[in-house]
Write a protein that holds these residues in place. Structure first.
Motif, mmCIF file in Angstrom:
data_model
loop_
_atom_site.group_PDB
_atom_site.id
_atom_site.type_symbol
_atom_site.label_atom_id
_atom_site.label_comp_id
_atom_site.label_asym_id
_atom_site.label_seq_id
_atom_site.Cartn_x
_atom_site.Cartn_y
_atom_site.Cartn_z
ATOM 1 N N GLY A 6 0.812 -1.212 0.000
ATOM 2 C CA GLY A 6 0.000 0.000 0.000
ATOM 3 C C GLY A 6 0.841 1.255 0.000
ATOM 4 N N SER A 43 -2.916 -5.240 -2.509
ATOM 5 C CA SER A 43 -4.217 -5.229 -1.862
ATOM 6 C C SER A 43 -5.302 -5.238 -2.934
ATOM 7 C CB SER A 43 -4.342 -3.968 -0.996
ATOM 8 O OG SER A 43 -5.585 -3.936 -0.330
ATOM 9 N N ILE A 46 -10.090 -1.231 -5.267
ATOM 10 C CA ILE A 46 -11.370 -0.603 -4.927
ATOM 11 C C ILE A 46 -11.762 0.312 -6.075
ATOM 12 C CG2 ILE A 46 -12.628 0.813 -3.280
ATOM 13 C CD1 ILE A 46 -10.465 0.118 -1.197
ATOM 14 N N ARG A 294 -2.199 3.322 -5.201
ATOM 15 C CA ARG A 294 -2.750 3.768 -3.918
ATOM 16 C C ARG A 294 -4.126 4.410 -4.098
ATOM 17 N NH1 ARG A 294 0.274 7.547 -0.723
ATOM 18 N NH2 ARG A 294 -0.788 6.610 1.060
ATOM 19 N N THR A 297 -6.531 1.679 -3.829
ATOM 20 C CA THR A 297 -6.430 0.838 -2.629
ATOM 21 C C THR A 297 -6.507 1.710 -1.377
ATOM 22 O OG1 THR A 297 -3.983 0.884 -2.857
ATOM 23 C CG2 THR A 297 -5.156 -1.028 -3.766
ATOM 24 N N GLU A 298 -5.357 2.032 -0.820
ATOM 25 C CA GLU A 298 -5.311 2.701 0.478
ATOM 26 C C GLU A 298 -6.026 4.051 0.495
ATOM 27 O OE1 GLU A 298 -2.039 4.283 3.743
ATOM 28 O OE2 GLU A 298 -1.563 4.290 1.608
ATOM 29 N N THR A 300 -8.515 5.321 -1.370
ATOM 30 C CA THR A 300 -9.974 5.216 -1.403
ATOM 31 C C THR A 300 -10.500 4.667 -0.082
ATOM 32 O OG1 THR A 300 -10.071 4.996 -3.802
ATOM 33 C CG2 THR A 300 -11.926 4.128 -2.557
ATOM 34 N N ALA A 301 -9.831 3.659 0.461
ATOM 35 C CA ALA A 301 -10.250 3.123 1.762
ATOM 36 C C ALA A 301 -10.242 4.224 2.818
ATOM 37 C CB ALA A 301 -9.334 1.976 2.169
ATOM 38 N N ARG A 309 -9.339 -2.161 5.350
ATOM 39 C CA ARG A 309 -8.821 -2.668 4.064
ATOM 40 C C ARG A 309 -7.958 -1.616 3.384
ATOM 41 N NH1 ARG A 309 -14.653 -3.650 1.833
ATOM 42 N NH2 ARG A 309 -14.923 -3.804 4.070
ATOM 43 N N GLY A 310 -7.427 -1.981 2.204
ATOM 44 C CA GLY A 310 -6.663 -1.025 1.406
ATOM 45 C C GLY A 310 -5.164 -1.172 1.510
#
Length: 349
Positions: A6, A43, A46, A294, A297-298, A300-301, A309-310
């Motif tokens: 991430g 990860s 998303i 990112r 993944t991270e 947006t989480a 998550r992420g």
């Protein structure tokens, strides 16, 4: 196998799946060991802007490594509820139906249930209350001009914030962006197709802590669908350069596609596959490959409050995507999907 946690690409190592979570200690005995064959584990992706259809939508997302999808307008609420919490499939969040002016192109061309129509400021509190009762996770506001006036957008954002709900505003023109910013909306979705955002507009986004989900795949598809040779029309370059300017100034850019199977829309990015194209377009808009990953993944989480998550770390959801190739060197490697896990359950592709 190398791991993109991430933040960065780590040296070869092992990731433990313990039920639905990432564990800390490798199992013994009956534990199943998976050889990554020199690939990269990231990860689960998303998609921060989709429109759900049915359970086949979830399969399309999972097959392409999208383990979480954020729906920005699906109804009835019973359909959304039926797609939540499906073991081994993509996890969803939803706005249910978005707020639309009866005078907007969205309402006139694509239709909306009566509960999604907001005629003026006095309707705002009831609209938000209805969405809360349906189990919406955030509030979607469609600034499709001609349509809402500023007081109505202001009232919708205020009503949502009073209930502790994030607001996501459809804003595909500079005027719509201006209205969303004036109202204090949290997240912009789409990017202006009429002109590049000015320095003052970008500065406002920075100072207010705004976030954007530009859906460049949708913006690109829209321009391709409606442009005519030699005639003035929407500009994909305006969208791309607006994203570049926002990113350069420090506005968080998230990855979303507007994937849909609707009728009456200018473009329908395909479920799942289009997020990988979105990552390419974000890199073209001058995000680095790491920043693009990112964004899906991270980041947006973080900005949607999905704190479980992420990233790949002990205690987080075991949403994982194994790819061949190195997406840090070439973002197109995210398309080389070998295996996918949704909350620890491997999806059989």
């Amino acid at each position: 196998m190398r791991v993109f946690d991430g933040h960065t690409l780590l040296d070869p190592g092992t990731v433990v799946i313990d039920g639905s979570l990432i564990g800390t200690t490798a199992g013994t005995g009956s534990a199943r060991h998976v050889d990554g064959h020199g690939g990269v584990l990231i990860s689960g992706l998303i998609d921060a802007h989709v429109h759900l259809s049915d359970v086949s939508t979830l399969h399309s997302f999972a097959a392409h490594g999208i383990t979480t999808a954020l729906d920005m307008g699906t109804w009835p609420a019973s359909l959304v509820a039926s797609l939540r919490g499906r073991p081994g499939l993509t996890d969803i969040r939803s706005s249910t139906v978005g707020a639309t002016s009866p005078d907007s192109a969205h309402a006139q061309r694509m239709g909306r249930p009566s509960g999604g129509l907001v005629s003026g400021p006095d309707d705002a509190k009831d609209f938000v209350a209805q969405r809360l009762a349906e189990g919406a996770d955030y509030i979607k506001i469609i600034i499709d001009l001609p349509g809402f006036d500023q007081p109505t957008v202001d009232a919708l954002v205020l009503a949502a914030h009073q209930q502790g709900m994030r607001t996501i505003t459809h804003a595909a023109s500079a005027e719509a962006v201006r209205m969303a910013q004036e109202a204090g909306a949290d997240i912009l979705t789409h990017a202006p197709l009429d002109h590049v955002l000015t320095e003052s507009e970008v500065a406002r986004a920075v100072s207010d802590g705004r976030v954007i989900v530009p859906t460049l795949a949708m913006m690109e598809g829209t321009v391709e669908a409606v442009s005519r040779p030699g005639a003035p029309g929407p500009s994909y370059e305006a969208a791309r350069e607006s994203v570049a300017a926002l990113h350069r100034a420090g506005v968080p850019v998230l990855a979303g596609t507007d994937a849909n199977a609707a009728t009456g829309v200018p473009a329908s990015p395909p479920f799942g596959k289009s997020l990988h194209h979105e990552l390419e377009l974000l890199v073209d808009a001058r995000l680095s490959t790491v920043e693009a990953m990112r964004a899906a993944t991270e980041m947006t989480a973080q900005h949607f409050g999905l704190n479980d998550r992420g990233v790949i770390a002990p205690g987080k959801r075991a949403d994982l995507l194994l790819v061949s190739g190195d997406p840090v060197s070439d973002i197109r490697a995210t398309q080389n999907i070998e295996r996918v896990w949704c909350a620890g359950v491997e999806y059989e592709r």
